[in-house]
Design a protein around this motif. Structure first.
Motif, PDB file in Angstrom:
ATOM      1  N   ILE A 177       0.946  -1.140  -0.174  1.00 20.46           N
ATOM      2  CA  ILE A 177      -0.024  -0.087  -0.048  1.00 20.46           C
ATOM      3  C   ILE A 177       0.956   1.170   0.097  1.00 20.46           C
ATOM      4  O   ILE A 177       0.415   2.313  -0.707  1.00 20.46           O
ATOM      5  CB  ILE A 177      -0.874   0.155   1.146  1.00 20.46           C
ATOM      6  N   ALA A 178       1.973   1.208   0.837  1.00 18.14           N
ATOM      7  CA  ALA A 178       2.816   2.514   0.808  1.00 18.14           C
ATOM      8  C   ALA A 178       3.560   2.587  -0.423  1.00 18.14           C
ATOM      9  O   ALA A 178       3.537   3.738  -0.904  1.00 18.14           O
ATOM     10  CB  ALA A 178       3.914   2.096   2.148  1.00 18.14           C
ATOM     11  N   SER A 179       3.938   1.498  -0.997  1.00 15.13           N
ATOM     12  CA  SER A 179       4.638   1.610  -2.372  1.00 15.13           C
ATOM     13  C   SER A 179       3.806   2.252  -3.289  1.00 15.13           C
ATOM     14  O   SER A 179       4.143   3.160  -4.109  1.00 15.13           O
ATOM     15  CB  SER A 179       5.101   0.270  -2.844  1.00 15.13           C
ATOM     16  N   PHE A 180       2.388   1.611  -3.497  1.00 17.15           N
ATOM     17  CA  PHE A 180       1.390   2.406  -4.459  1.00 17.15           C
ATOM     18  C   PHE A 180       1.197   3.901  -4.350  1.00 17.15           C
ATOM     19  O   PHE A 180       1.047   4.462  -5.123  1.00 17.15           O
ATOM     20  CB  PHE A 180       0.188   1.483  -4.256  1.00 17.15           C
ATOM     21  N   TRP A 181       1.018   4.034  -2.972  1.00 15.06           N
ATOM     22  CA  TRP A 181       0.800   5.598  -2.598  1.00 15.06           C
ATOM     23  C   TRP A 181       1.962   6.343  -2.958  1.00 15.06           C
ATOM     24  O   TRP A 181       1.671   7.541  -3.499  1.00 15.06           O
ATOM     25  CB  TRP A 181       0.465   5.511  -0.865  1.00 15.06           C
ATOM     26  N   LEU A 182       3.129   5.912  -2.587  1.00 17.50           N
ATOM     27  CA  LEU A 182       4.466   6.948  -3.299  1.00 17.50           C
ATOM     28  C   LEU A 182       4.263   6.873  -4.643  1.00 17.50           C
ATOM     29  O   LEU A 182       4.765   8.090  -5.369  1.00 17.50           O
ATOM     30  CB  LEU A 182       5.593   6.121  -2.432  1.00 17.50           C
ATOM     31  N   LEU A 195       5.511  13.086 -12.877  1.00 19.98           N
ATOM     32  CA  LEU A 195       6.058  12.449 -13.736  1.00 19.98           C
ATOM     33  C   LEU A 195       5.332  11.365 -14.624  1.00 19.98           C
ATOM     34  O   LEU A 195       4.202  11.266 -14.336  1.00 19.98           O
ATOM     35  CB  LEU A 195       7.076  11.122 -12.970  1.00 19.98           C
ATOM     36  N   PRO A 196       5.764  11.426 -15.955  1.00 21.16           N
ATOM     37  CA  PRO A 196       4.914  10.619 -16.880  1.00 21.16           C
ATOM     38  C   PRO A 196       4.581   9.351 -16.579  1.00 21.16           C
ATOM     39  O   PRO A 196       5.476   8.768 -15.802  1.00 21.16           O
ATOM     40  CB  PRO A 196       5.601  10.689 -18.117  1.00 21.16           C
ATOM     41  N   LEU A 197       3.553   8.735 -16.633  1.00 21.34           N
ATOM     42  CA  LEU A 197       3.157   7.345 -16.576  1.00 21.34           C
ATOM     43  C   LEU A 197       4.070   6.457 -16.880  1.00 21.34           C
ATOM     44  O   LEU A 197       4.553   5.519 -16.045  1.00 21.34           O
ATOM     45  CB  LEU A 197       1.924   6.747 -17.142  1.00 21.34           C
ATOM     46  N   GLY A 198       4.764   6.342 -18.213  1.00 18.77           N
ATOM     47  CA  GLY A 198       5.470   5.545 -18.837  1.00 18.77           C
ATOM     48  C   GLY A 198       6.910   5.387 -17.983  1.00 18.77           C
ATOM     49  O   GLY A 198       7.399   4.456 -17.644  1.00 18.77           O
ATOM     50  N   THR A 199       7.241   6.748 -17.565  1.00 16.51           N
ATOM     51  CA  THR A 199       8.688   6.893 -16.738  1.00 16.51           C
ATOM     52  C   THR A 199       8.579   6.209 -15.592  1.00 16.51           C
ATOM     53  O   THR A 199       9.250   5.414 -14.835  1.00 16.51           O
ATOM     54  CB  THR A 199       9.052   8.231 -17.009  1.00 16.51           C
ATOM     55  N   TYR A 226       6.227   4.369 -14.050  1.00 14.87           N
ATOM     56  CA  TYR A 226       5.708   2.954 -14.030  1.00 14.87           C
ATOM     57  C   TYR A 226       7.043   2.050 -14.343  1.00 14.87           C
ATOM     58  O   TYR A 226       7.548   1.308 -13.576  1.00 14.87           O
ATOM     59  CB  TYR A 226       4.411   2.626 -14.754  1.00 14.87           C
ATOM     60  N   THR A 227       7.836   2.396 -15.472  1.00 14.98           N
ATOM     61  CA  THR A 227       8.828   1.633 -15.964  1.00 14.98           C
ATOM     62  C   THR A 227      10.161   1.457 -14.776  1.00 14.98           C
ATOM     63  O   THR A 227      10.700   0.532 -14.437  1.00 14.98           O
ATOM     64  CB  THR A 227       9.363   2.131 -17.118  1.00 14.98           C
ATOM     65  N   ILE A 228      10.217   2.793 -14.191  1.00 14.45           N
ATOM     66  CA  ILE A 228      11.326   2.715 -13.191  1.00 14.45           C
ATOM     67  C   ILE A 228      10.880   2.207 -12.092  1.00 14.45           C
ATOM     68  O   ILE A 228      11.669   1.424 -11.403  1.00 14.45           O
ATOM     69  CB  ILE A 228      11.878   4.193 -12.815  1.00 14.45           C
TER      70      ILE A 228
END
Length: 105
Positions: free
Chosen positions: A40-45, A53-57, A59-61
Motif C-alpha cells: 500500500i505504501a509503495s502504491f501510494w508513493l 512524472l509521466p506514467l511510462g517513466t 511505472y517503468t522505473i
C-alpha cells in the motif's frame, strides 16, 4: 521530490516482494502484514510521483527497481542461482532505467 517518492516506492516494492515470498502463500501472519502494508505504501508513493512524472517513466522505473532489487535479494538472501545470463538481464534492465531517467524532462 517526485524522484524521491519514486525511489522510495521502488525500495518498498522490493520489501513487499521479499515479504510475500516469506509469507509462504500468505500462510504466515507477520510477513503477510508486512507485504500488505509495504505494498500500500509503495502504491501510494508511486501515485505521488505520478503527479508530475509521466506514467511510462514512473511505472517503468518503479517496476525496474523492484525487479532488479528482488533479483539481488533473491541471490543474496535466498540462495537463488547466479549466472552470466541472469546478470546480463539485470544489467539490461538497469540500462533501460538509466535511459528512461535520462529521457525524461
Amino acid at each position: 521530490m517526485a524522484w524521491i517518492y519514486l525511489l522510495a516506492a521502488g525500495v518498498l516494492e522490493i520489501v513487499w516482494a521479499f515479504a510475500m515470498k516469506q509469507s509462504d502463500g500468505f500462510s504466515k501472519l507477520t510477513p503477510t502484514i508486512i507485504t500488505l502494508v509495504t505494498m500500500i505504501a509503495s502504491f501510494w508513493l508511486l501515485s505521488l510521483a505520478m503527479r508530475t512524472l509521466p506514467l511510462g517513466t514512473a511505472y517503468t522505473i518503479w517496476t525496474g527497481i523492484g525487479a532488479v532489487g528482488a533479483f539481488v535479494i533473491g541471490i543474496t538472501f535466498l540462495g537463488e542461482q547466479v549466472s552470466a545470463m541472469r546478470i546480463a538481464a539485470a544489467v539490461l534492465i538497469v540500462s533501460g532505467l538509466v535511459l528512461m531517467k535520462l529521457s525524461s524532462s
